[in-house]
Design an enzyme around this catalytic site. Structure first.
Site: not given
Ligand code: PEP
Length: 251
Positions: A6, A8, A92, A94, A164, A170, A210
């Protein structure tokens, strides 16, 4: 097993092309693991041209639940399908946090994606305060059952779920393999309840938060972890390739 990157709101058109091309070069053909990339909307068409004919699949980061009409700024499932998308990320955290998405809008988006033969990657996960209060399982179960209400699938390949934990996105903080497995096992149980034994067992349940080359192998070796949704590390071609390699070893 699916490894999904992703991107973003990162990359412009030239860097999206370069990154897509680096991903294609690093993925074996054929590859035992499904690999997908989710560029920003403006780069969807350019990235499709780069990956077309390779095993790398295309996805979008968002979709509107309608098909056509006066919804300035929105993009619909038939448009994404016609642009070469196979997947779309829905719900998601976000988008739930910054753009007001709810279980109900997630449900509409999943329905429209399915009606237009897109595979939704449905994101669920709890906040840190919800986990601290011991409510993480209740939150995730509610998100899945409400998001999937009335949704039917013909096989497990028509749906993906990504767990997630919001506190791990992040932040550099990752769920332990045991925490991930515990939640994935619950998600598996709910999916079997909703879609039956065969389809429910075949749905890829991705871990996101992460995931990096250094922790991917351990997370991906958990029995109910069927891949990863990768944010930050998907922007570095070598890191993304290392996670794909860890997935290949895990299958
Ligand atoms: C995400 O936003 O789906 C995600 C997993 O981000 P990150 O790997 O940067 O934590």
């Amino acid at each position: 097993m699916l490894i999904a990157g992703n991107w973003k709101m990162n990359t412009d058109l030239p860097t999206a092309r370069q990154l897509a091309s680096a991903v294609v070069s690093s993925v074996g053909d054929p590859n035992p693991v499904r690999v997908a990339i989710f560029p920003p909307m403006v780069s969807i068409d350019a990235v499709f041209s780069v990956i077309h004919g390779s095993p790398v699949l295309l996805g979008a980061q968002n979709v509107h639940d309608g098909e056509y009409g006066a919804y300035t700024g929105e993009v619909s499932a038939p448009m994404l399908r016609s642009a070469g998308c196979h997947y779309v990320i829905v719900g998601h955290s976000e988008r739930r946090q910054h753009f007001g998405e709810t279980d109900e809008t997630v449900n509409f988006k999943i329905a429209s994606s399915r009606a237009n033969r897109l595979v939704p990657v449905v994101c669920v996960g709890e906040t840190l305060s919800e986990r601290d209060a011991g409510r993480e399982k209740q939150i995730v179960e509610r998100q899945i059952r409400a998001g999937m209400k009335g949704v039917a699938i013909g096989s497990g390949l028509e749906m993906v779920v990504a767990y997630e934990p919001i506190w791990a996105i992040g932040t550099g903080r990752t769920a332990t393999p045991e925490q991930a497995q515990e939640m994935h096992a619950l998600i598996r149980k709910i999916l079997i309840d909703l879609f039956g034994k065969t389809s429910g067992s075949d749905i890829d349940i991705l871990y996101g938060g992460s995931m990096k080359p250094g922790n991917a192998a351990e997370l991906l070796s958990q029995p109910d972890v069927g891949g990863g949704l990768i944010g930050g590390a998907s922007l570095k071609a070598e890191d993304f390739a290392a996670i794909v390699a860890a997935a290949v070893k895990a299958v």
